[in-house]
Motif scaffolding. Structure first.
Motif, PDB file in Angstrom:
ATOM      1  N   MET A  83       0.843  -1.182   0.000  1.00  0.00           N
ATOM      2  CA  MET A  83       0.000   0.000   0.000  1.00  0.00           C
ATOM      3  C   MET A  83       0.883   1.239   0.000  1.00  0.00           C
ATOM      4  SD  MET A  83      -2.890  -1.585   0.002  1.00  0.00           S
ATOM      5  CE  MET A  83      -4.086  -0.251   0.224  1.00  0.00           C
ATOM      6  N   ARG A  84       0.285   2.389  -0.323  1.00  0.00           N
ATOM      7  CA  ARG A  84       0.998   3.655  -0.291  1.00  0.00           C
ATOM      8  C   ARG A  84       0.330   4.583   0.718  1.00  0.00           C
ATOM      9  NH1 ARG A  84       1.556   5.064  -6.730  1.00  0.00           N
ATOM     10  NH2 ARG A  84       3.547   4.005  -7.122  1.00  0.00           N
ATOM     11  N   ILE A  85       1.157   5.386   1.378  1.00  0.00           N
ATOM     12  CA  ILE A  85       0.638   6.441   2.233  1.00  0.00           C
ATOM     13  C   ILE A  85       0.910   7.759   1.519  1.00  0.00           C
ATOM     14  CG2 ILE A  85       0.767   7.577   4.470  1.00  0.00           C
ATOM     15  CD1 ILE A  85       1.678   4.941   5.655  1.00  0.00           C
ATOM     16  N   THR A  86      -0.140   8.481   1.206  1.00  0.00           N
ATOM     17  CA  THR A  86      -0.023   9.719   0.441  1.00  0.00           C
ATOM     18  C   THR A  86       0.441  10.859   1.346  1.00  0.00           C
ATOM     19  OG1 THR A  86      -2.269  10.501   0.861  1.00  0.00           O
ATOM     20  CG2 THR A  86      -1.967   8.903  -0.934  1.00  0.00           C
ATOM     21  N   PRO A  87       0.856  11.997   0.754  1.00  0.00           N
ATOM     22  CA  PRO A  87       1.224  13.155   1.576  1.00  0.00           C
ATOM     23  C   PRO A  87       0.095  13.609   2.501  1.00  0.00           C
ATOM     24  CG  PRO A  87       2.021  13.451  -0.657  1.00  0.00           C
ATOM     25  CD  PRO A  87       1.160  12.225  -0.681  1.00  0.00           C
ATOM     26  N   GLY A  88      -1.146  13.293   2.148  1.00  0.00           N
ATOM     27  CA  GLY A  88      -2.282  13.624   2.995  1.00  0.00           C
ATOM     28  C   GLY A  88      -2.621  12.530   3.981  1.00  0.00           C
ATOM     29  N   SER A  89      -1.704  11.562   4.153  1.00  0.00           N
ATOM     30  CA  SER A  89      -1.850  10.446   5.104  1.00  0.00           C
ATOM     31  C   SER A  89      -3.003   9.513   4.751  1.00  0.00           C
ATOM     32  CB  SER A  89      -2.014  10.967   6.546  1.00  0.00           C
ATOM     33  OG  SER A  89      -0.855  11.668   6.944  1.00  0.00           O
ATOM     34  N   ARG A  90      -3.378   9.448   3.483  1.00  0.00           N
ATOM     35  CA  ARG A  90      -4.383   8.492   3.032  1.00  0.00           C
ATOM     36  C   ARG A  90      -3.677   7.216   2.588  1.00  0.00           C
ATOM     37  NH1 ARG A  90      -9.381  10.881   1.834  1.00  0.00           N
ATOM     38  NH2 ARG A  90      -9.860   9.154   0.440  1.00  0.00           N
ATOM     39  N   VAL A  91      -4.333   6.078   2.768  1.00  0.00           N
ATOM     40  CA  VAL A  91      -3.780   4.793   2.356  1.00  0.00           C
ATOM     41  C   VAL A  91      -4.424   4.391   1.036  1.00  0.00           C
ATOM     42  CG1 VAL A  91      -3.486   2.369   2.967  1.00  0.00           C
ATOM     43  CG2 VAL A  91      -3.375   4.124   4.733  1.00  0.00           C
ATOM     44  N   GLU A  92      -3.598   4.100   0.029  1.00  0.00           N
ATOM     45  CA  GLU A  92      -4.099   3.730  -1.285  1.00  0.00           C
ATOM     46  C   GLU A  92      -3.293   2.550  -1.824  1.00  0.00           C
ATOM     47  OE1 GLU A  92      -3.588   7.347  -3.490  1.00  0.00           O
ATOM     48  OE2 GLU A  92      -1.540   6.844  -4.076  1.00  0.00           O
ATOM     49  N   PRO A  93      -3.791   1.885  -2.872  1.00  0.00           N
ATOM     50  CA  PRO A  93      -3.073   0.727  -3.418  1.00  0.00           C
ATOM     51  C   PRO A  93      -1.674   1.072  -3.908  1.00  0.00           C
ATOM     52  CG  PRO A  93      -5.332   0.761  -4.206  1.00  0.00           C
ATOM     53  CD  PRO A  93      -5.104   2.071  -3.511  1.00  0.00           C
ATOM     54  N   GLY A  94      -0.756   0.157  -3.703  1.00  0.00           N
ATOM     55  CA  GLY A  94       0.608   0.294  -4.186  1.00  0.00           C
ATOM     56  C   GLY A  94       0.946  -0.910  -5.048  1.00  0.00           C
ATOM     57  N   LEU A  95       1.807  -1.799  -4.557  1.00  0.00           N
ATOM     58  CA  LEU A  95       2.098  -3.023  -5.293  1.00  0.00           C
ATOM     59  C   LEU A  95       0.919  -3.988  -5.247  1.00  0.00           C
ATOM     60  CD1 LEU A  95       5.847  -3.678  -4.398  1.00  0.00           C
ATOM     61  CD2 LEU A  95       4.867  -2.641  -6.454  1.00  0.00           C
ATOM     62  N   ALA A  96       0.010  -3.742  -4.333  1.00  0.00           N
ATOM     63  CA  ALA A  96      -1.275  -4.451  -4.362  1.00  0.00           C
ATOM     64  C   ALA A  96      -2.265  -3.559  -5.097  1.00  0.00           C
ATOM     65  CB  ALA A  96      -1.769  -4.731  -2.947  1.00  0.00           C
ATOM     66  N   VAL A 108      -7.083  -9.791   2.051  1.00  0.00           N
ATOM     67  CA  VAL A 108      -6.749 -10.406   0.764  1.00  0.00           C
ATOM     68  C   VAL A 108      -6.180  -9.341  -0.168  1.00  0.00           C
ATOM     69  CG1 VAL A 108      -7.599 -11.710  -1.211  1.00  0.00           C
ATOM     70  CG2 VAL A 108      -8.585 -12.109   1.066  1.00  0.00           C
ATOM     71  N   TYR A 109      -4.968  -9.594  -0.671  1.00  0.00           N
ATOM     72  CA  TYR A 109      -4.283  -8.641  -1.543  1.00  0.00           C
ATOM     73  C   TYR A 109      -4.172  -9.185  -2.957  1.00  0.00           C
ATOM     74  CZ  TYR A 109      -3.065  -6.314   2.788  1.00  0.00           C
ATOM     75  OH  TYR A 109      -3.140  -5.678   4.001  1.00  0.00           O
ATOM     76  N   THR A 110      -4.657  -8.410  -3.914  1.00  0.00           N
ATOM     77  CA  THR A 110      -4.472  -8.729  -5.330  1.00  0.00           C
ATOM     78  C   THR A 110      -3.199  -8.035  -5.786  1.00  0.00           C
ATOM     79  OG1 THR A 110      -6.865  -8.847  -5.690  1.00  0.00           O
ATOM     80  CG2 THR A 110      -5.459  -8.577  -7.640  1.00  0.00           C
ATOM     81  N   ILE A 111      -2.226  -8.799  -6.254  1.00  0.00           N
ATOM     82  CA  ILE A 111      -0.913  -8.263  -6.596  1.00  0.00           C
ATOM     83  C   ILE A 111      -0.955  -7.626  -7.985  1.00  0.00           C
ATOM     84  CG2 ILE A 111       1.547  -8.764  -6.703  1.00  0.00           C
ATOM     85  CD1 ILE A 111       0.072  -9.263  -3.982  1.00  0.00           C
ATOM     86  N   ARG A 112      -0.364  -6.460  -8.098  1.00  0.00           N
ATOM     87  CA  ARG A 112      -0.406  -5.686  -9.335  1.00  0.00           C
ATOM     88  C   ARG A 112       0.339  -6.410 -10.471  1.00  0.00           C
ATOM     89  NH1 ARG A 112      -1.870  -0.542 -10.052  1.00  0.00           N
ATOM     90  NH2 ARG A 112      -1.840  -0.157  -7.784  1.00  0.00           N
ATOM     91  N   GLN A 113      -0.274  -6.438 -11.621  1.00  0.00           N
ATOM     92  CA  GLN A 113       0.338  -7.044 -12.807  1.00  0.00           C
ATOM     93  C   GLN A 113       1.320  -6.061 -13.468  1.00  0.00           C
ATOM     94  OE1 GLN A 113      -0.333 -10.117 -14.009  1.00  0.00           O
ATOM     95  NE2 GLN A 113      -2.252 -10.736 -13.032  1.00  0.00           N
TER      96      GLN A 113
END
Length: 329
Positions: A83-96, A108-113
């Protein structure tokens, strides 16, 4: 250019030659009046090289031990998390590409293609499983083991799917996957390097916008742009980044003022006034989720009295502490 993408930012200085933009500068460096800037201004265009000053040489680039600014500043550009933490401290998809909790006992994590490691090998669910399980291995001694305290197992449940089974519900677990606890490394590279993983001689092999070029012991860690990076929105603008080690606070301030270094985090408070008034760059104050706590370790003695602890708390001159410790900021 976005040289570093740390979840927790403190203080940064950027030379005008490295990055430009119109983010608010401090109103009065060295005093309690300042402006907090959530993110650094975007790059105006590509540059050949950037030199970044670290206050210490990382002891390791192993993500399991990345718990301080020097290693995290480097790894934030080289390695990535589920996951990614944005500059606004939001959590969003990263490698998942997707994270779901179908019930309180599972994530459950779906891995990025289409993601590749710096050696060209593709990201797979096996890499995710191996990377996460390291935190649970006592032999590794991960600094992030507490993030996995409620994890029962990490299993591959599909070609590009990983399921984390919990001992009990943990709604914070997914947020931790945006920290070093969620960093993903090549399983094959981990196996090949063994105990040498993350050292100057063995290095790392991740998926970030920069790859590790060379670690000059005692001097610098050099990064080079990874042209096979999967996310065009965060493509590196600088061809190379040289992270130099300058432990002396005065020397680091002088390096920034002279142009020897283009930027730095956690700049010395004693340099706020000089850096804030410099024409060659800007001093930025960023949001910080860290806290400083005074915690009594022995409650059997005098400090066991709650009334005394409350009295001490009320007696603390917080304004003077801020002035003495961080120049009033």
């Amino acid at each position: 250019m976005r040289t570093a993408r740390l979840a927790v930012a403190a203080l940064a200085v950027l030379a005008a030659t490295a990055c430009g933009g119109g983010a608010a500068a401090p109103k009065a460096a060295g005093s309690a009046t300042f402006t907090v800037t959530a993110d650094l201004p975007p790059a105006k265009g590509p540059v050949d090289a950037v030199t970044w000053a670290l206050y210490a040489e990382p002891q390791s680039l192993d993500y399991a031990y990345a718990f301080d600014y020097p290693p995290n500043t480097v790894l934030a550009n080289v390695c990535e998390q589920l996951m990614r933490i944005t500059p606004g401290s939001r959590v969003e998809p990263g490698l998942a590409s997707k994270a779901e909790s179908p019930d309180p006992g599972r994530w459950v994590y779906t891995i990025r293609q289409g993601v590749r490691f710096h050696d060209g090998s593709p990201l797979t669910a096996d890499d995710v499983v191996a990377s996460m399980r390291r935190h649970m291995d006592p032999a590794v001694g991960s600094y992030w083991v507490s993030s996995y305290q409620n994890v029962k197992s990490v299993e591959k449940t599909g070609p590009m799917e990983v399921t984390v089974h919990l001992k009990k519900p943990d709604h914070l677990f997914n947020e931790q996957m945006g920290t070093s606890a969620g960093t993903i490394e090549s399983a094959a590279f981990l196996a090949a390097q063994g105990s040498g993983y993350g050292t100057p001689d063995k290095g790392v092999n991740c998926t970030g916008p920069y790859s590790l070029d060379k670690w000059e012991k005692g001097q610098a860690i050099n990064l080079k742009r990874f042209d096979g990076y999967w996310d065009p929105a965060l493509k590196a603008r600088a061809a190379t980044v040289r992270n130099v080690f300058i432990s002396d606070p005065a020397a680091r301030v002088n390096a920034l003022l002279s142009g020897e270094a283009d930027g730095s985090y956690l700049v010395p408070t004693t340099g706020f006034t000089r850096l804030g008034s410099a024409s060659s760059g800007k001093l930025y104050f960023g949001p910080n989720t860290a806290a400083v706590s005074l915690i009594p370790l022995n409650l059997k003695g005098t400090l066991g009295d709650l009334r005394l602890r409350k009295a001490l708390s009320m007696a603390l001159d917080r304004k003077s502490i801020l002035q003495a410790g961080v120049a009033g900021v």
